[in-house]
Design a protein around this motif. Structure first.
Motif, PDB file in Angstrom:
ATOM      1  N   LYS A 229      20.976   0.141 -18.023  1.00  0.00           N
ATOM      2  CA  LYS A 229      20.649  -0.562 -19.459  1.00  0.00           C
ATOM      3  C   LYS A 229      21.695  -1.536 -19.934  1.00  0.00           C
ATOM      4  O   LYS A 229      22.738  -1.250 -20.273  1.00  0.00           O
ATOM      5  N   THR A 233      20.454  -5.446 -25.216  1.00  0.00           N
ATOM      6  CA  THR A 233      18.933  -5.339 -25.248  1.00  0.00           C
ATOM      7  C   THR A 233      18.140  -4.102 -25.025  1.00  0.00           C
ATOM      8  O   THR A 233      17.014  -3.995 -24.927  1.00  0.00           O
ATOM      9  N   GLN A 235      17.665  -3.312 -22.101  1.00  0.00           N
ATOM     10  CA  GLN A 235      16.522  -3.225 -21.010  1.00  0.00           C
ATOM     11  C   GLN A 235      17.150  -2.879 -19.634  1.00  0.00           C
ATOM     12  O   GLN A 235      18.250  -3.229 -19.460  1.00  0.00           O
ATOM     13  N   CYS A 237      18.275  -3.078 -16.121  1.00  0.00           N
ATOM     14  CA  CYS A 237      18.548  -4.203 -15.185  1.00  0.00           C
ATOM     15  C   CYS A 237      18.142  -5.593 -15.700  1.00  0.00           C
ATOM     16  O   CYS A 237      17.915  -6.368 -14.987  1.00  0.00           O
ATOM     17  N   ASN A 238      17.881  -5.712 -16.970  1.00  0.00           N
ATOM     18  CA  ASN A 238      17.559  -7.118 -17.490  1.00  0.00           C
ATOM     19  C   ASN A 238      16.443  -7.505 -16.955  1.00  0.00           C
ATOM     20  O   ASN A 238      15.883  -8.706 -17.055  1.00  0.00           O
ATOM     21  N   GLY A 239      15.196  -6.675 -16.506  1.00  0.00           N
ATOM     22  CA  GLY A 239      14.061  -6.990 -16.080  1.00  0.00           C
ATOM     23  C   GLY A 239      14.165  -7.734 -14.698  1.00  0.00           C
ATOM     24  O   GLY A 239      13.171  -8.098 -14.045  1.00  0.00           O
ATOM     25  N   ASN A 240      15.210  -7.910 -14.005  1.00  0.00           N
ATOM     26  CA  ASN A 240      15.389  -8.629 -12.903  1.00  0.00           C
ATOM     27  C   ASN A 240      15.849  -7.575 -11.502  1.00  0.00           C
ATOM     28  O   ASN A 240      16.468  -7.813 -10.709  1.00  0.00           O
ATOM     29  N   LYS A 242      15.671  -2.830 -10.203  1.00  0.00           N
ATOM     30  CA  LYS A 242      15.196  -1.623 -10.586  1.00  0.00           C
ATOM     31  C   LYS A 242      16.362  -0.603 -10.702  1.00  0.00           C
ATOM     32  O   LYS A 242      17.560  -1.126  -9.860  1.00  0.00           O
ATOM     33  N   CYS A 248      21.970  -0.818 -10.667  1.00  0.00           N
ATOM     34  CA  CYS A 248      20.983  -1.726 -10.646  1.00  0.00           C
ATOM     35  C   CYS A 248      20.834  -2.299  -9.221  1.00  0.00           C
ATOM     36  O   CYS A 248      21.962  -2.492  -8.501  1.00  0.00           O
TER      37      CYS A 248
END
Length: 255
Positions: A229, A233, A235, A237-240, A242, A248
């Motif tokens: 995470k 944010t 988030q 893997c920053n949404g990039n 899994k 990551c």
């Protein structure tokens, strides 16, 4: 220390006619048919070593007393001589005065006669097994046998009332798996070794049962996601990508 069996008379008869099962309270021990060794024992440590002696019928071929010695390796003053006068005739054998070895497992009416326990409420060499379930002693022993050779607890343990008690370093219903063949991270709290062995098999296959928070064949994969995470944010893997094993794995980007 090393506790070793050393016959002193008639070696050809004594060695084949006497079976000894060693055990000890030490944690790191190695047991063979003739000795037991304990590792990591300091001078001031107190440990107990027991020897269960069983006579074969061949000792009655000569019907004469004999003796053998047990000693701690490297300590000349530790020798203990065991004198054996085998009772080969059980007819009209008088009951012995000390029934304690036969009573200590919950059979108060059991008596000791001709060197063996005459059980009343229980069964077994020392009246240690229950009669509940209708199984005879030989049937209980059969429950512990495995492989084509029907080895008791795969040769790595002893049968206690139908259940195998494995020697140190071995696990499983039939003691057919060696712990050294598994690296499940038990000491690190990741997983525990388990043994899969059928009654028809001589040995089993070791696998790992992972504890909560771990996965994988050897329980080395963390199921946490905190390291994946973004600290700002939150988030993954920053949404990039899994999160796999708390690391990551980034997705490939198209140009």
């Amino acid at each position: 220390p090393l506790c070793a069996l050393s016959p002193t008379t008639s070696p050809s008869n004594v060695v084949g006619g006497v079976r000894i099962k060693f055990d000890s309270t030490c944690s790191d021990k190695k047991i063979t048919n003739s000795d037991i060794s304990c590792k990591g024992v300091n001078v001031k440590d107190e440990i107990q070593i027991t020897a269960e002696i069983e006579l074969d019928q061949k000792v009655c071929e000569n019907r004469s007393p004999f003796s053998f010695e047990m000693h701690v390796f490297g300590q000349s003053s530790s020798t203990m001589t065991v004198n054996v006068d085998p009772i080969c005739e059980c007819k009209n054998c008088p009951a012995e005065g000390n029934n304690a070895p036969c009573n200590q497992n919950g059979d108060p009416r059991a008596t000791k006669k001709c060197g063996a326990c005459q059980c009343v409420d229980k069964q077994g060499d020392t009246c240690q097994c229950s009669k509940e379930g209708g199984l005879e002693l030989d049937q209980l022993i059969e429950q512990c046998e495995a492989g084509p050779g029907k080895l008791e607890c795969s040769g790595h343990g002893t049968c206690h009332c139908g259940i195998c008690k494995c020697n140190p370093g071995f696990i499983g219903k039939y003691c057919g798996c060696a712990k050294r063949n598994a690296n499940c991270g038990a000491s690190e709290g990741r997983g525990d070794p388990q043994c899969e062995q059928k009654k028809s098999e001589t040995s089993g296959k070791v696998s790992c049962k992972c504890r909560s928070g771990w996965s994988g064949e050897t329980c080395t994969c963390s199921t946490k996601t905190d390291q994946c995470k973004d600290p700002f944010t939150d988030q993954v893997c920053n949404g990039n990508g899994k999160c796999n094993c708390n690391e990551c794995e980034c997705s490939s980007r198209k140009e």
